[in-house]
Design an enzyme around this catalytic site. Sequence first.
Site, PDB file in Angstrom:
ATOM      1  N   ASP A 161       3.286  -3.999   8.312  1.00 30.99           N
ATOM      2  CA  ASP A 161       2.024  -3.295   8.095  1.00 30.99           C
ATOM      3  C   ASP A 161       0.912  -4.329   8.238  1.00 30.99           C
ATOM      4  O   ASP A 161       0.682  -5.123   7.326  1.00 30.99           O
ATOM      5  CB  ASP A 161       2.046  -2.662   6.694  1.00 30.99           C
ATOM      6  CG  ASP A 161       0.696  -2.072   6.313  1.00 30.99           C
ATOM      7  OD1 ASP A 161      -0.244  -2.155   7.115  1.00 30.99           O
ATOM      8  OD2 ASP A 161       0.606  -1.525   5.194  1.00 30.99           O
ATOM      9  N   LYS A 190     -10.392  -0.634  10.493  1.00 29.51           N
ATOM     10  CA  LYS A 190     -10.513  -1.867   9.696  1.00 29.51           C
ATOM     11  C   LYS A 190     -10.790  -3.065  10.600  1.00 29.51           C
ATOM     12  O   LYS A 190     -10.969  -4.181  10.139  1.00 29.51           O
ATOM     13  CB  LYS A 190      -9.222  -2.103   8.891  1.00 29.51           C
ATOM     14  CG  LYS A 190      -8.990  -1.047   7.804  1.00 29.51           C
ATOM     15  CD  LYS A 190      -7.799  -1.401   6.972  1.00 29.51           C
ATOM     16  CE  LYS A 190      -7.212  -0.226   6.227  1.00 29.51           C
ATOM     17  NZ  LYS A 190      -8.022   0.261   5.113  1.00 29.51           N
ATOM     18  N   GLN A 249      -4.310  -5.012   7.066  1.00 32.90           N
ATOM     19  CA  GLN A 249      -5.293  -5.944   6.497  1.00 32.90           C
ATOM     20  C   GLN A 249      -5.236  -7.313   7.159  1.00 32.90           C
ATOM     21  O   GLN A 249      -5.935  -8.228   6.721  1.00 32.90           O
ATOM     22  CB  GLN A 249      -5.062  -6.094   4.981  1.00 32.90           C
ATOM     23  CG  GLN A 249      -5.273  -4.831   4.192  1.00 32.90           C
ATOM     24  CD  GLN A 249      -6.727  -4.359   4.156  1.00 32.90           C
ATOM     25  OE1 GLN A 249      -7.637  -5.074   4.532  1.00 32.90           O
ATOM     26  NE2 GLN A 249      -6.927  -3.131   3.725  1.00 32.90           N
ATOM     27  N   HIS A 263       0.880  -1.174   0.000  1.00 28.88           N
ATOM     28  CA  HIS A 263       0.000   0.000   0.000  1.00 28.88           C
ATOM     29  C   HIS A 263       0.921   1.228   0.000  1.00 28.88           C
ATOM     30  O   HIS A 263       2.039   1.168   0.512  1.00 28.88           O
ATOM     31  CB  HIS A 263      -0.828  -0.046   1.293  1.00 28.88           C
ATOM     32  CG  HIS A 263      -1.853   1.035   1.430  1.00 28.88           C
ATOM     33  ND1 HIS A 263      -1.542   2.298   1.870  1.00 28.88           N
ATOM     34  CD2 HIS A 263      -3.185   1.046   1.189  1.00 28.88           C
ATOM     35  CE1 HIS A 263      -2.644   3.025   1.917  1.00 28.88           C
ATOM     36  NE2 HIS A 263      -3.660   2.292   1.495  1.00 28.88           N
ATOM     37  N   CYS A 322      -4.862   2.445  -3.614  1.00 29.88           N
ATOM     38  CA  CYS A 322      -3.652   3.021  -3.016  1.00 29.88           C
ATOM     39  C   CYS A 322      -2.485   2.039  -3.121  1.00 29.88           C
ATOM     40  O   CYS A 322      -1.671   1.918  -2.191  1.00 29.88           O
ATOM     41  CB  CYS A 322      -3.870   3.429  -1.557  1.00 29.88           C
ATOM     42  SG  CYS A 322      -5.204   4.603  -1.343  1.00 29.88           S
TER      43      CYS A 322
HETATM   44  N1  C6P Z   1      -6.227   0.485   2.871  1.00 29.60           N
HETATM   45  C1  C6P Z   1      -8.031   0.020   1.319  1.00 29.60           C
HETATM   46  O1  C6P Z   1      -9.125   0.261   0.805  1.00 29.60           O
HETATM   47  P1  C6P Z   1      -5.012   3.920   7.149  1.00 29.60           P
HETATM   48  O2  C6P Z   1      -5.505   4.781   6.017  1.00 29.60           O
HETATM   49  O3  C6P Z   1      -3.843   4.525   7.871  1.00 29.60           O
HETATM   50  O4  C6P Z   1      -6.098   3.487   8.071  1.00 29.60           O
HETATM   51  O5  C6P Z   1      -4.511   2.553   6.490  1.00 29.60           O
HETATM   52  C2  C6P Z   1      -3.542   2.600   5.470  1.00 29.60           C
HETATM   53  C3  C6P Z   1      -3.261   1.245   4.951  1.00 29.60           C
HETATM   54  C4  C6P Z   1      -2.010   0.698   5.176  1.00 29.60           C
HETATM   55  N2  C6P Z   1      -1.708  -0.539   4.778  1.00 29.60           N
HETATM   56  C5  C6P Z   1      -2.598  -1.320   4.145  1.00 29.60           C
HETATM   57  C6  C6P Z   1      -2.200  -2.708   3.737  1.00 29.60           C
HETATM   58  C7  C6P Z   1      -3.876  -0.822   3.880  1.00 29.60           C
HETATM   59  O6  C6P Z   1      -4.765  -1.603   3.256  1.00 29.60           O
HETATM   60  C8  C6P Z   1      -4.214   0.496   4.274  1.00 29.60           C
HETATM   61  C9  C6P Z   1      -5.563   1.084   3.950  1.00 29.60           C
HETATM   62  C10 C6P Z   1      -7.575   0.860   2.502  1.00 29.60           C
HETATM   63  O7  C6P Z   1      -7.319  -0.877   0.919  1.00 29.60           O
HETATM   64  C11 C6P Z   1      -7.766   2.329   2.244  1.00 29.60           C
HETATM   65  S1  C6P Z   1      -6.688   2.936   1.004  1.00 29.60           S
END
Ligand code: C6P
Length: 425
Positions: free
Chosen positions: A219, A245, A222, A142, A383
Amino acid sequence: MTVAAKHQALDVTTAQAPLGAYDPQKIRANFPILFQQVNGKPLVYLDNAATTQKPRAVIDAITRYYEADNANIHRGVHYLSQHATQRYENSRETVRRFLNAAEPSEIVFVRGATEGINLIAQTLGRTRVRAGDEVLITAMEHHSNIVPWQILCEEKGAMLRVAPINDAGELILDEFARLLGPRTKIVAVPHVSNALGTINPLRQMVELAHRHNAVVVVDGAQAVPHLAVDVRALDCDFYVFSGHKLYGPTGIGVLYGKSALLNAMPPYQGGGDMILSVTFEKTTYNKIPHKFEAGTPDVSGVIGLAAAINYVNELGLDRIEAHERDLLRQATESLSTIPGIRLIGTAKEKASVLSFVMDGIHPHDIGTILDQEGIAIRTGHHCAQPVMERFGIPATARASFAFYNTREEVNALIKGIDRVREVFA
Ligand code: C6P
């Protein structure tokens, strides 16, 4: 019509229903938002990788906090402040247990996965990485696990290396191992890919990286909603995730770090609560985790996150994993039989994400037609533009499942895709 009025019109029980045996219908009763019509059809929410919906227990915990407990924390001798402080710190212990961290002080509250990674890059990264050093990431990141490292590497004259993935969207472990070396100072990898659903062999990756004394940042955005995570068994140095999430509120997230590393790191932001003493000549910093929590934190967010974790624990991640695996298998099998569909991300180990493209139809059109059927999916690059580039496509349509989704909803998705084909026939 307000959402609340819609619930009444649909005669839905919004009180917390007891969970008992795993029954998605019973579980759904705890999620008021799911009981509404979109474009005249019952909502089918399959955009859970973007954000999950919140159970009544989380909504109530936040409401109750503001109705009964609200005060600033770590600052007051009065009852409410002490009480709010205790609830905030109890929530830290809830997160510690959830990740099996060794100490509550290894849990730092941040705004989300993005802020967690930026914090590490700007503190540990700036002290650890020098000109000529390397940071290793993967081709399935991401943007949140690319850009902070790019900024660091540019500032330091270091090199960002990228471990490749195969056509199934799996990390090529041999290549990953080959890219590690004495210059590798940080390895930053996803536990689960948001665009492909791939679950990475983290334990092996951490072990390989540690052979070269690299610090490993995971990270976990997910992963935590779908898999039980044990940071001590993984032996990773850092692990970040976002509350929203994981059925918790937006604006709150977690950075886990091994205490020895957190203690050695300089602070991220300066302000209240992160200090022990301040004079115009010199400031001494608070101990961890407070050193990294400058200013009044998101107290209600932390309490909401703990409520979400309690809810997930009550359901049990093993049962969640089994149910979601079943939905993913059903959806993958059904989608594979539709002509003109190509699945993007066919790793052997996958969690809850189904990305696909359709011949001659832009993913945004797929998303728009599904929306007319009341079905919410995400379309675009998610993203993760380098992932799209790797597969030679501009975007995908992505359905992502949560523990409250049902086999009937998977059927509705497949029917919706038939409708897309009809429209474009
Ligand atoms: N992915 C998706 O629709 P934040 O925005 O900080 O809560 O999470 C960022 C982020 C970081 N790593 C991974 C693997 C992610 O999937 C995400 C966020 C969402 O896939 C929104 S772009």
